[in-house]
Scaffold this active site. Structure first.
Site, PDB file in Angstrom:
ATOM      1  NE  ARG A 104      55.405  39.086  36.198  1.00  4.55           N
ATOM      2  CZ  ARG A 104      56.633  38.998  36.699  1.00  4.55           C
ATOM      3  NH1 ARG A 104      57.414  38.002  36.351  1.00  4.55           N
ATOM      4  NH2 ARG A 104      57.073  39.910  37.550  1.00  4.55           N
ATOM      5  CB  CYS A 108      39.655  39.335  37.974  1.00  2.00           C
ATOM      6  SG  CYS A 108      38.433  39.902  39.179  1.00  2.00           S
ATOM      7  CG  ASN A 142      55.660  35.862  41.099  1.00  2.00           C
ATOM      8  OD1 ASN A 142      56.675  35.453  41.667  1.00  2.00           O
ATOM      9  ND2 ASN A 142      55.686  36.894  40.276  1.00  2.00           N
ATOM     10  CD  GLU A 143      57.537  40.063  41.766  1.00  2.00           C
ATOM     11  OE1 GLU A 143      58.737  40.180  42.082  1.00  2.00           O
ATOM     12  OE2 GLU A 143      57.093  40.428  40.661  1.00  2.00           O
ATOM     13  CB  CYS A 151      35.644  42.706  36.052  1.00  2.00           C
ATOM     14  SG  CYS A 151      35.646  41.856  37.650  1.00  2.00           S
ATOM     15  CB  CYS A 154      35.860  43.975  40.844  1.00  2.00           C
ATOM     16  SG  CYS A 154      37.174  42.723  40.850  1.00  2.00           S
ATOM     17  CD  GLU A 301      61.390  36.738  42.019  1.00  2.00           C
ATOM     18  OE1 GLU A 301      61.837  37.780  41.487  1.00  2.00           O
ATOM     19  OE2 GLU A 301      60.308  36.216  41.691  1.00  2.00           O
ATOM     20  CD1 TRP A 310      60.226  47.337  34.328  1.00  2.00           C
ATOM     21  CD2 TRP A 310      59.720  45.179  34.083  1.00  2.00           C
ATOM     22  NE1 TRP A 310      60.408  46.721  35.543  1.00  2.00           N
ATOM     23  CE2 TRP A 310      60.098  45.398  35.431  1.00  2.00           C
ATOM     24  CE3 TRP A 310      59.352  43.898  33.677  1.00  2.00           C
ATOM     25  CZ2 TRP A 310      60.121  44.381  36.371  1.00  2.00           C
ATOM     26  CZ3 TRP A 310      59.380  42.893  34.618  1.00  2.00           C
ATOM     27  CH2 TRP A 310      59.751  43.129  35.944  1.00  2.00           C
TER      28      TRP A 310
END
Length: 646
Positions: A104, A108, A142-143, A151, A154, A301, A310
């Protein structure tokens, strides 16, 4: 009343479960659900083909149970068809290769394709649900973090950012000190992201700081882009995004400017450290979130079970942790606490990041504790109350970045110095805001500014003025080291702050993990990491080294300045050192303190509406007993008690 809620993923479950889940939530006292932050592929399974039917049914179901809904823009996880057909939407790694898909957060922020398709899905969502009274707030993405995407888009935007800020290559070369290692730019095309495999500390520090500032600007622009889109359709929308303390942290203060509410993802430890000097309380994180806008915030959360994704799974939350940690957040200004998640997933990488109900789908201890939390939170009359503080800690995103680019010595971390002072303050029963350097200082009695590594002249002037007008300023080692371009200043440290501190640094000793010792108030304390050897110039000495080659030299001083004072702390101690030091600082500033609180017992007060609610939290795995307000308190591990005063 603080609202207790859950994160729910209807797209993960057979629809036959939705009704029983919603019914149990309503019976339990759940007030709000958050949905759809990762659901783009279900909402738009093929380009231009939309399926909102499932989300319509989920929204209608929860609304029928009287449960509010926070809907999310699903831009954290664009569908794979978008990446395949429009590869510019993918981040590019430092290797120059597109990031591999499969998890996830690949997007960019600056990609034209991502912006195009994000705008379309957001418009569809807001037009469909914007008038639904059950949808009471919107979460962006999200986060979000300040990802270092390399790239072509950018790269061009980074050059444009530098052109607008500096005007010319000559100005950039001068500001960066690019003559070192023949790094002077002679064409704009020579300015690129930090490609390659070199450690980031090998690059020009000025260039690296500007690169991270650009990455922060990119995420800020992405948040503003989405907020403006939502408000085009829903002018009265309540908008937030969930933050966390990530590796490439955004500038929380600037990122939150277009938002109505700050939100945080709060995962306190389930296994407490054996080291009694370890700082594990999430009171620091919560006070930081409250300080971003200097008002109440949300938890989007909240810990519900053993985390594991992880990394190997941690220990299960002990009894009272689920409830106690949620109440700790409310005590420090949270008006809503949403737990991640209702049920543990049965598929995907987060299946062992446990929810309130395990995969067995049989409610157990954690769930029943959550149900008790719902009842207690509903009984708490927190409406109209806020946390107020006389003390502020200054947090600098630039300093955090600069110290990551050039670590100073083993064990020296910016957050640790912030946390150490914060721990010293709350160990005395005092409240503390963690605010931006650009925030208004009025209303505070004490400003603590650890490690002012990057010098901002406007902040320097405001700290001088604050002390001159009767405030107390606290500065520490590694202050005044760098200018705004991340170059060293040619002046005795703390450079711009020397007149305020009434002392200079004769020399410093980066001792890392080794130990030294200081004497303060007749007691010896162990210190480590960093030792400034101070030369007073009007300041009084309040702590001196007792060993090493600088034995007898000052380590901590205090200087009278105008109607106020400035303390300078040249070293880094343990918890007892900061408690003793903060007791002196706060007492001298005329603030009330409680010196006999048991270790890791936290007090916080919310005031408003003619009442004050005092929260007393035992952030320990052992029972404690103590006296406060002429009463004797006995608290079980992780138990919260409240006292309401009119």
């Amino acid at each position: 009343m603080a609202k207790i809620g859950v994160d729910y993923y209807p797209e993960h479950w057979d629809e036959s479960l939705w009704e029983q889940d919603a019914e149990l939530m309503a019976q339990t006292g759940v007030k709000v659900v958050r949905m759809a932050e990762f659901a783009w592929s279900r909402l738009e399974p093929k380009e231009g083909v939309f399926d909102f039917g499932w989300l319509d049914r989920a929204v209608e179901l929860f609304a029928s149970k009287g449960i509010e809904i926070i809907l999310c823009t699903p831009t954290n996880c664009p569908p794979l068809w978008l990446y395949e057909k429009y590869p510019d939407a993918l981040q590019t790694e430092r290797s120059g290769q597109p990031i591999a898909t499969g998890i996830r957060g690949h997007r960019c922020y600056n990609s034209p394709s991502l912006r195009k398709f994000s705008e379309r899905i957001i418009r569809r969502l807001t037009e469909r649900y914007g008038s639904n009274p059950a949808v009471t707030a919107w979460q962006i993405d999200n986060e979000l973090d300040a990802v270092h995407c390399c790239c072509p888009e950018c790269t061009e935007r980074f050059r444009k950012y530098l052109k607008e800020k500096y005007g010319s290559l000559e100005s950039i070369n001068k500001a960066f000190g690019s003559n070192v290692w023949s790094g002077e730019y002679s064409a704009w095309t020579q300015i690129k992201p930090p490609l390659g495999s070199y450690p980031l500390g090998w690059y020009n520090p000025s260039y690296m700081l500007e690169w991270h500032r650009f990455c922060q600007k990119s995420v800020n622009d992405f948040v503003r882009f989405q907020a403006e889109l939502i408000r085009e359709t829903i002018p009265e929308a309540v908008i937030t995004t969930n933050t966390w303390l990530c590796e490439n942290a955004p500038d929380f203060y600037k990122m939150s400017e277009p938002l109505d509410v700050v939100s945080y993802d709060n995962y306190p430890p389930t296994r407490l450290p054996d080291d009694p000097d370890a700082l594990y309380s999430h009171a620091f994180h919560l006070d930081l979130m409250r300080g971003i806008k200097r008002k109440n915030f949300w938890i989007m959360e909240q810990l519900s079970g053993a985390p594991g994704c992880w990394m190997p799974m941690t220990a299960a939350p002990k009894p009272e942790m689920i409830k106690g940690y949620a109440l700790q957040a409310i005590a420090r200004g949270a008006d809503s606490v949403v737990h991640f998640r209702w049920r543990s997933a049965v598929s995907g990488a987060e299946m062992f990041w446990h929810g309130l109900i395990d995969q067995s789908n049989v409610p157990s201890r954690r769930f029943y504790e959550f149900a008790q939390l719902c009842r207690e939170a509903e009984a708490l009359d927190t409406d109209g109350t806020e946390v107020s503080s006389d003390i502020a800690l200054l947090y600098s995103p630039d300093t955090e970045t600069a110290l990551k680019i050039q670590p100073q010595t083993d064990g020296f971390h910016y957050y640790n110095q912030l946390k150490s002072f914060h721990d010293g303050i709350i160990s005395l029963g005092a409240n503390c805001d963690i605010i931006s350097q650009s925030a208004d200082f009025s209303g505070y009695s004490v400003i603590i500014a650890p490690t002012m590594f990057i010098t901002d002249e406007s902040v320097v002037k405001r700290l001088y003025s604050f002390a001159e007008n009767g405030g107390t300023v606290v500065l520490t080692n590694r202050s005044g080291v760098k200018d705004q371009y991340n170059n060293c200043i040619m002046a005795p440290l703390p450079a711009a702050y020397s007149e305020l501190t009434g002392c200079t640094v004769q020399e410093f000793d980066p001792i890392g993990w080794d130990a030294a010792h200081v004497e303060m108030n007749g007691r010896e304390y162990e210190v480590s990491c960093w030792c400034d050897v101070l030369k007073p110039d009007g300041a009084a000495v309040i702590a001196s080294y007792t060993d090493r080659f600088y034995k007898g030299s000052p380590a901590v001083t205090v200087n009278s300045f105008g109607r106020g004072k400035c303390y300078y702390v040249g070293t880094i101690g343990k918890r007892d050192f900061y408690k003793e030091l903060c007791a002196r600082i706060l007492s001298d500033a005329g603030l009330d303190i409680i010196t006999d609180l048991p270790r890791n017992v936290e007090l916080s007060a919310r005031k408003g509406g003619g009442k004050e609610i005092i929260f007393i939290f035992n952030n320990n795995d052992k029972e404690v007993e103590f006296s406060y307000l002429n009463k004797k308190f006995r608290l079980k591990p992780f138990e919260m008690k409240t006292v309401t005063q009119s």
